[in-house]
Design an enzyme around this catalytic site. Structure first.
Site, mmCIF file in Angstrom:
data_model
loop_
_atom_site.group_PDB
_atom_site.id
_atom_site.type_symbol
_atom_site.label_atom_id
_atom_site.label_comp_id
_atom_site.label_asym_id
_atom_site.label_seq_id
_atom_site.Cartn_x
_atom_site.Cartn_y
_atom_site.Cartn_z
ATOM 1 N N ASN A 25 47.661 16.546 -36.754
ATOM 2 C CA ASN A 25 47.270 17.010 -35.463
ATOM 3 C C ASN A 25 48.672 17.554 -34.635
ATOM 4 O OD1 ASN A 25 48.822 14.496 -35.094
ATOM 5 N ND2 ASN A 25 47.480 13.922 -33.548
ATOM 6 N N CYS A 26 49.699 17.817 -35.373
ATOM 7 C CA CYS A 26 50.952 18.578 -35.120
ATOM 8 C C CYS A 26 50.549 20.128 -34.720
ATOM 9 C CB CYS A 26 52.207 18.122 -35.865
ATOM 10 S SG CYS A 26 53.643 19.339 -35.292
#
Length: 127
Positions: free
Chosen positions: A17-18
């Protein structure tokens, strides 16, 4: 595992999710570069893996001191990071402190962070 040739021996390390990891994955996918994705939260970050990263890149490059995780750590914890072993311990305890993404080639070369230009050069040099 994603896509096809010719870099099937590449591994991209990070957290799914970066935003920067997403950019790197998008770049590799759009250029049809095969890679394996290693998510620290799902696949872990064991000491042997992290020691290898530190040996190649150095703890100063790997620990993201500008990130939220580092800034939110108590000062006494940050001050305990004085050598490679303490850096690895911190990264194991807090994988989100690891600068990402990290792209590793089978020949042992590694690249930390993402930009299209550096990825293009890295991939050309590590085919």
């Amino acid at each position: 595992m994603t896509n096809t040739q010719p870099h099937s021996s590449l591994t991209l390390y990070g957290i799914k999710n970066c935003d920067t990891v997403r950019k790197a994955r998008r770049y590799l996918d759009e250029h049809q570069i095969a890679y394996r994705f290693h998510d620290y939260r799902v696949d872990g970050a064991d000491a042997a893996l992290l020691h290898g990263f530190v040996q190649t890149l150095g703890a100063d490059i790997l620990i993201n001191k500008r990130g939220t995780t580092w800034r939110n750590l108590p000062e006494d914890v940050r001050l305990q990071v004085t050598d490679n072993n303490s850096a690895v311990s911190l990264m194991q305890a807090h994988p989100t402190v690891i600068k990402r993404p990290l792209l590793a080639a089978a020949n042992g070369k590694m690249l930390c962070g993402f930009s299209a230009t550096t990825y293009q050069t890295f991939l050309q040099e590590n085919q």
